[in-house]
Design an enzyme around this catalytic site. Structure first.
Site, PDB file in Angstrom:
ATOM      1  N   ASP A 133       0.816  -1.225   0.000  1.00  0.00           N
ATOM      2  CA  ASP A 133       0.000   0.000   0.000  1.00  0.00           C
ATOM      3  C   ASP A 133       0.847   1.271   0.000  1.00  0.00           C
ATOM      4  O   ASP A 133       0.361   2.342  -0.381  1.00  0.00           O
ATOM      5  CB  ASP A 133      -0.923   0.034   1.220  1.00  0.00           C
ATOM      6  N   ARG A 252     -17.003  -4.077 -18.453  1.00  0.00           N
ATOM      7  CA  ARG A 252     -16.562  -5.248 -17.702  1.00  0.00           C
ATOM      8  C   ARG A 252     -15.769  -4.780 -16.477  1.00  0.00           C
ATOM      9  O   ARG A 252     -15.189  -3.687 -16.490  1.00  0.00           O
ATOM     10  CB  ARG A 252     -15.644  -6.154 -18.547  1.00  0.00           C
ATOM     11  N   LEU A 259      -3.269 -11.410  -6.335  1.00  0.00           N
ATOM     12  CA  LEU A 259      -2.129 -11.654  -7.241  1.00  0.00           C
ATOM     13  C   LEU A 259      -1.136 -10.498  -7.171  1.00  0.00           C
ATOM     14  O   LEU A 259       0.049 -10.655  -7.460  1.00  0.00           O
ATOM     15  CB  LEU A 259      -2.603 -11.916  -8.683  1.00  0.00           C
TER      16      LEU A 259
END
Ligand code: F6P
Length: 328
Positions: A133, A252, A259
């Site tokens: 992060d 979409r 991952l």
């Protein structure tokens, strides 16, 4: 060097794993060996600290881990350590194993616990910032951020191939619970039309206007990067809100998820992990405690844990401005 009375150091990894943590463990262990200090690996973060899961390490225990993702010490988010009683057990284990100082590799939650361990039990602690992060104050980069961002860029490049082929609009959600570093850097590097950050939210109307303008100028497909911690509620929510107002594109959603945390660390992450691991050990031997090591302007620095957890790094607003200029 008198080493300030330090004879044995413990090292653990805690919270979300990050590529480069193994390189940091290797650096801590080898720096200890170099300075004639014993070093114990503590398994599974604070859970293993409370349970007494310790193992003596030497320079060979950390062979061939420099380029491996994850953490050989394993990790956890320990609820028990949040409680004062858990920290009493942890302090007892450290005493029992003759540990004079503890190095914790992790993020905000990890350092909050380490700081309390120092305050309540006087155990010298040293933090190494490991978090994809990248939100810890006191370092320009946290371990794992560079690798995670490269992973995201690779994934978005692939998504763009299919988006272009089908003339679709994709909403790609990336990690960052409260922080938009991954979204911003990867959004610029992958040419996203919009980047939605928790720190600087773009409204749905603004996003719709941006999409309309680019569609009118001939753009047939687009990628919007959404940080998971965005106030819009994530990529699925945002895609729904946008399509309710603007249904020109077939849409979409792709949530990249965990991952982003795996894979071999980049060269950059291996180097900063190695530097911070050595600086952590040497800082302890110089008598530093209750601090986090970091790299600021390419220099090793130490910031109090209190500051590192109460303040935070913010994404660069000028990069966001540049991203907007370039996304037309
Ligand atoms: O703290 C790093 C991080 O990867 C965040 O970006 C994400 O929100 C969180 O960890 C996920 O945690 P967990 O693996 O416990 O679900």
């Amino acid at each position: 060097m008198n080493n300030n009375g330090i004879k044995r150091i413990g090292v653990l990894t805690s919270g979300g794993d990050a590529p480069g943590m193994n390189a940091a463990i290797r650096a801590v262990v080898r720096a200890c060996v170099f300075h004639n200090i014993e070093v114990d690996g503590i398994f599974q973060g604070y859970t293993g600290l409370i349970a007494g899961d310790f193992k003596r390490l030497n320079e060979r225990s950390v062979a061939r881990i420099l380029g491996r993702g994850g953490t050989i010490l394993k990790s956890s988010r320990s609820k028990e350590f949040y409680e004062a009683e858990g920290r009493v057990k942890a302090a007892e284990q450290l005493k029992k194993h003759g540990i004079d100082a503890l190095i914790t590799i992790g993020g905000n939650g990890t350092f909050t616990g380490a700081h309390l361990l120092y305050q309540e039990h006087g155990i010298p602690v040293m933090g190494i910032p490991g978090s994809i992060d990248n939100d810890l104050y006191g370092t320009d980069h946290c371990i794992g951020f560079d690798t995670a961002t490269n992973t995201v860029v690779d994934a978005v490049d692939r998504i763009r191939d299919t988006a272009t082929s089908h003339n679709r609009l994709f909403f790609v959600e990336v990690m960052g619970r409260n922080s938009g570093f991954i979204a911003l850097k990867a959004g610029i590097a992958a040419g996203a039309i919009a980047i939605i950050l928790p720190e600087d939210e773009m409204s749905v109307d603004e996003l719709v206007d941006t999409l309309k303008a680019s569609e009118e100028s001939g753009k047939s497909s687009s990628i919007v990067i959404v940080a998971e911690g965005s106030k819009s509620g994530g990529a699925y929510e945002l895609a729904k809100k946008v399509t309710e107002k603007y249904a020109e594109y077939e849409t979409r959603v792709s949530v990249l998820g965990h991952l982003q945390r795996g894979g071999a660390p980049s060269c950059y992450d291996r180097v900063i992990s190695s530097r911070m691991g050595v600086a952590a050990v040497e800082g302890i031997l110089q008598g530093r405690k209750d601090v986090m090591v970091g790299l600021v302007n390419d220099q090793e620095t130490y910031t109090s844990l209190e500051e590192s957890i109460t303040r935070r790094n913010m994404p660069n607003r000028d990069e966001l401005r540049i991203a907007r200029i370039l996304s037309i």
